[in-house]
Design an enzyme around this catalytic site. Structure first.
Site, PDB file in Angstrom:
ATOM      1  N   GLN A 130      -5.448  -1.787  -6.942  1.00 33.94           N
ATOM      2  CA  GLN A 130      -6.032  -0.856  -5.977  1.00 33.94           C
ATOM      3  C   GLN A 130      -6.696   0.300  -6.704  1.00 33.94           C
ATOM      4  O   GLN A 130      -6.184   0.788  -7.717  1.00 33.94           O
ATOM      5  CB  GLN A 130      -4.969  -0.286  -5.032  1.00 33.94           C
ATOM      6  CG  GLN A 130      -5.532   0.644  -3.961  1.00 33.94           C
ATOM      7  CD  GLN A 130      -4.455   1.219  -3.059  1.00 33.94           C
ATOM      8  OE1 GLN A 130      -3.968   2.315  -3.300  1.00 33.94           O
ATOM      9  NE2 GLN A 130      -4.070   0.471  -2.036  1.00 33.94           N
ATOM     10  N   SER A 137      -6.542   5.378  -0.108  1.00 35.67           N
ATOM     11  CA  SER A 137      -6.886   4.089  -0.706  1.00 35.67           C
ATOM     12  C   SER A 137      -8.389   3.842  -0.525  1.00 35.67           C
ATOM     13  O   SER A 137      -8.950   4.118   0.537  1.00 35.67           O
ATOM     14  CB  SER A 137      -6.100   2.960  -0.031  1.00 35.67           C
ATOM     15  OG  SER A 137      -4.709   3.209  -0.085  1.00 35.67           O
ATOM     16  N   ASP A 156       0.809  -1.223   0.000  1.00 39.78           N
ATOM     17  CA  ASP A 156       0.000   0.000   0.000  1.00 39.78           C
ATOM     18  C   ASP A 156       0.841   1.272   0.000  1.00 39.78           C
ATOM     19  O   ASP A 156       0.308   2.364  -0.106  1.00 39.78           O
ATOM     20  CB  ASP A 156      -0.935  -0.007   1.216  1.00 39.78           C
ATOM     21  CG  ASP A 156      -2.014   1.071   1.144  1.00 39.78           C
ATOM     22  OD1 ASP A 156      -2.532   1.307   0.042  1.00 39.78           O
ATOM     23  OD2 ASP A 156      -2.313   1.685   2.184  1.00 39.78           O
TER      24      ASP A 156
END
Length: 298
Positions: free
Chosen positions: A281, A231, A207
């Site tokens: 993502q 995110s 991430d």
């Protein structure tokens, strides 16, 4: 093992407070929100503790619902959705202040033999040892600038070596703008042989740079151009065993952005070129005329 990695491993050692209910905390170093990779990693630890040891996670799908509050613990509720002969499914909800901040579904699979192929090829990249560290690159960009100086003086749990430009470099030099982002990373310590730990640490690291990949495509960077972001969802597939204390090349690209959202994809390769993890993502990206407080992914 530096202090930041020791703290991360401690954060991943969740407290079990009831059957299928676990509690995690955030680092003492407070940011304005909990790092998404931390929540995903802790949720995966919670799920793994309810699954037989002969089954390893092969995929996860997660949504970031609300910003996490770093000042209070996070409660992880694990729902045992299915325990089949070959697959086990878990649903994990992270809760703060009585509300869900994150949800994840994770699937675990027994070891089986089957047909095998790999179409993806590892992109070319210099050896990680020949590249400067993230801190060295950032010091070249910001020097002794207040605010960054304190942040860069602290150890990081992940050793990251960027092959291409940092977002802050591309923001200053339009020739460096690109929708691709390649980063070598590893945890610089001899870690235990627990396969789930290495998967959890890869989830944590995954991430850090995906939103940056969207920013790179537009010459944007945190702390400049009035950028804010977060995110939104995160999916990972784990293809074969690997070690997070060995170098992994994280090859990322952003195929699309629009409507205040951006999509980023990533593939993690071992130095020998084996594809071990795939990642996708979607993130929130907003650019406004007034500067936002700096959002950091570390």
């Amino acid at each position: 093992m530096n202090s930041a990695l020791k703290e991360l491993l401690d954060l991943l050692d969740l407290e079990q407070i009831e059957l299928d209910i676990f509690r995690g905390r955030s680092p003492e170093e407070r940011f304005q929100r909990v790092f998404g990779g931390q929540v995903a990693a802790q949720a995966l630890v919670a799920a793994g503790r309810t699954v037989p040891g002969d089954r390893m996670v092969h995929s996860l799908h997660a949504y970031f619902i609300r910003p996490g509050d770093p000042a209070v613990p996070i409660v992880y509720n694990v729902e045992r959705v299915r325990d089949g002969r070959s697959f086990t499914t878990r649903r994990i909800t992270a809760i703060q202040h009585g509300k869900a901040i994150f949800s994840m579904s994770a699937s675990f699979h027994i070891e089986e033999q089957g047909v095998s192929h790999q179409a993806a090829q590892m992109p070319e990249a210099p050896a990680p040892e020949t590249l400067p560290t993230f801190q060295e690159r950032m010091r070249d960009v910001f020097g002794d600038e207040p605010g960054w100086r304190d942040l860069l003086s602290k150890p990081r749990p992940v050793d990251a070596r960027y092959v291409n430009a940092l977002p802050w470099e591309a923001a200053k030099d339009p020739s460096l703008v690109t929708p691709e982002n390649r980063v070598w990373f590893r945890y610089d310590a001899d870690l235990p042989d627990d396969p789930l730990l290495h998967i959890v640490l890869a989830a944590y690291a995954s991430d850090f740079t995906l939103v940056d990949t969207v920013l790179l495509a537009h010459g944007l960077a945190w702390g400049s151009s009035a950028v804010s972001g977060a995110s939104l969802d995160h999916a990972m597939w784990f293809h074969r065993p690997f070690r997070a204390d060995d170098w992994l090349l994280y090859a990322q690209e952003s195929p699309w952005s629009g409507a205040a959202r951006g999509l980023a994809r990533g593939q993690m390769f071992t130095p020998s070129g084996e594809l071990v993890v795939s990642v996708v993502q979607e993130c929130l990206i907003r650019v406004s005329p007034e500067p936002h407080p700096r959002v950091t992914k570390s």
